[in-house]
Design a protein around this motif. Structure first.
Motif, PDB file in Angstrom:
ATOM      1  N   ILE A  53      -9.987  16.558 -11.661  1.00 44.56           N
ATOM      2  CA  ILE A  53     -11.217  17.274 -11.323  1.00 44.56           C
ATOM      3  C   ILE A  53     -12.101  17.310 -12.558  1.00 44.56           C
ATOM      4  O   ILE A  53     -11.751  17.909 -13.580  1.00 44.56           O
ATOM      5  N   PHE A  90     -12.275  14.348  -8.004  1.00 47.88           N
ATOM      6  CA  PHE A  90     -13.489  15.092  -7.665  1.00 47.88           C
ATOM      7  C   PHE A  90     -14.362  15.139  -8.922  1.00 47.88           C
ATOM      8  O   PHE A  90     -13.867  15.398 -10.021  1.00 47.88           O
ATOM      9  N   GLU A 108     -15.014  11.578  -5.027  1.00 44.63           N
ATOM     10  CA  GLU A 108     -15.776  12.574  -4.272  1.00 44.63           C
ATOM     11  C   GLU A 108     -16.714  13.293  -5.237  1.00 44.63           C
ATOM     12  O   GLU A 108     -16.307  14.192  -5.974  1.00 44.63           O
ATOM     13  N   LEU A 117     -17.203  23.898  -5.258  1.00 46.03           N
ATOM     14  CA  LEU A 117     -16.161  23.270  -4.464  1.00 46.03           C
ATOM     15  C   LEU A 117     -15.044  24.302  -4.332  1.00 46.03           C
ATOM     16  O   LEU A 117     -14.519  24.763  -5.339  1.00 46.03           O
TER      17      LEU A 117
END
Length: 257
Positions: A53, A90, A108, A117
């Motif tokens: 992430i 992400f 993403e 998110l």
């Protein structure tokens, strides 16, 4: 007016995986390459994770419609695209890197207007955001303008006709910036910001942007502000051990100290 992004974003939450790695504010650039070394370590298997992430400002200058900024970041983009075929990634837009969906087709990318998110972990709702929201009307106007296709098209044309003077000027400004500055009264600043958000269903809010590496309780939630990877190469992994903090802090070094 209450900020409604939290209500919109957690309708279909994703799952935060044990062992996930979070990196904020690496500000990767030709003059700051430790993130590239870290990505190579992931690519080689030296460091492993099921989920990566990226919390925004991962690259110091990466603006989707401005091709010259790709040249600064070709190697990092290539590794991320390679990694994204093996692990879930992400990428939360920051204020230094945005409009990147076409550059990272298997990642993403979470645009600023779709942040936070919200992910579920161990029965809790974990909200993740770069952190540059609710910063006042002046900042909102600025960030809308720099993401405007028309404004970017004009700037791109001017930069091209001027032999890249705009990007070169930005580069000089980025090189001067310090990423390790402490912010006085940081908790009070965050408390004022979050007073405009709906947080009733959120258990933990994780942000970057401010580079403060602080955790505290506020408005009934746990607030975590991540350290900047650009400052001492710190990154965070999600712990699966009960009764331990959600995130474990680690320091990456290409070579031992």
């Amino acid at each position: 007016m209450k900020h409604s992004a939290f209500l919109k974003s957690h309708m279909s939450p994703k799952t935060l995986l044990p062992g996930a790695i979070l990196i904020a504010d690496a500000h990767c650039a030709p003059w700051r390459t430790s993130l590239i070394d870290f990505l190579h370590a992931l690519d080689s298997g030296e460091i492993t994770t099921p989920q990566l992430i990226l919390m925004g400002d991962v690259f110091d200058m990466l603006y989707g419609p401005i091709p010259r900024t790709y040249g600064y970041n070709t190697e990092g983009l290539e590794i991320l695209n390679r990694l994204s075929r093996r692990i879930e990634i992400f990428y939360l837009e920051g204020n230094h890197d945005f409009l990147m969906t076409d550059l990272l087709p298997h990642v993403e990318v979470v645009r600023r207007e779709h942040q936070p998110l919200v992910m579920t972990y161990d029965g809790k709702n974990i909200a993740l955001s770069h952190g540059d929201s609710a910063m006042g009307w002046g900042y909102e106007l600025y960030t809308a303008l720099i993401r405007s296709p028309l404004v970017l098209a004009v700037l791109r044309a001017i930069d091209t006709m001027g032999n890249g003077f705009i990007v070169s000027w930005l580069e000089k400004q980025m090189k001067r910036k310090s990423h390790c500055r402490s912010i006085e009264n940081f908790k009070e600043l965050i408390e004022r910001r979050l007073s405009s958000f709906h947080l009733e269903s959120i258990d933990v809010l994780i942000e970057g942007h401010f580079h403060q590496n602080q955790t505290f309780e506020i408005h009934g939630i746990q607030y975590i502000n991540l350290a900047a990877f650009a400052c001492n190469e710190r990154y965070f992994s999600v712990q699966s051990i009960q009764n331990q903090p959600l995130l474990h802090e680690a320091v990456f070094r290409k070579e031992p100290l």
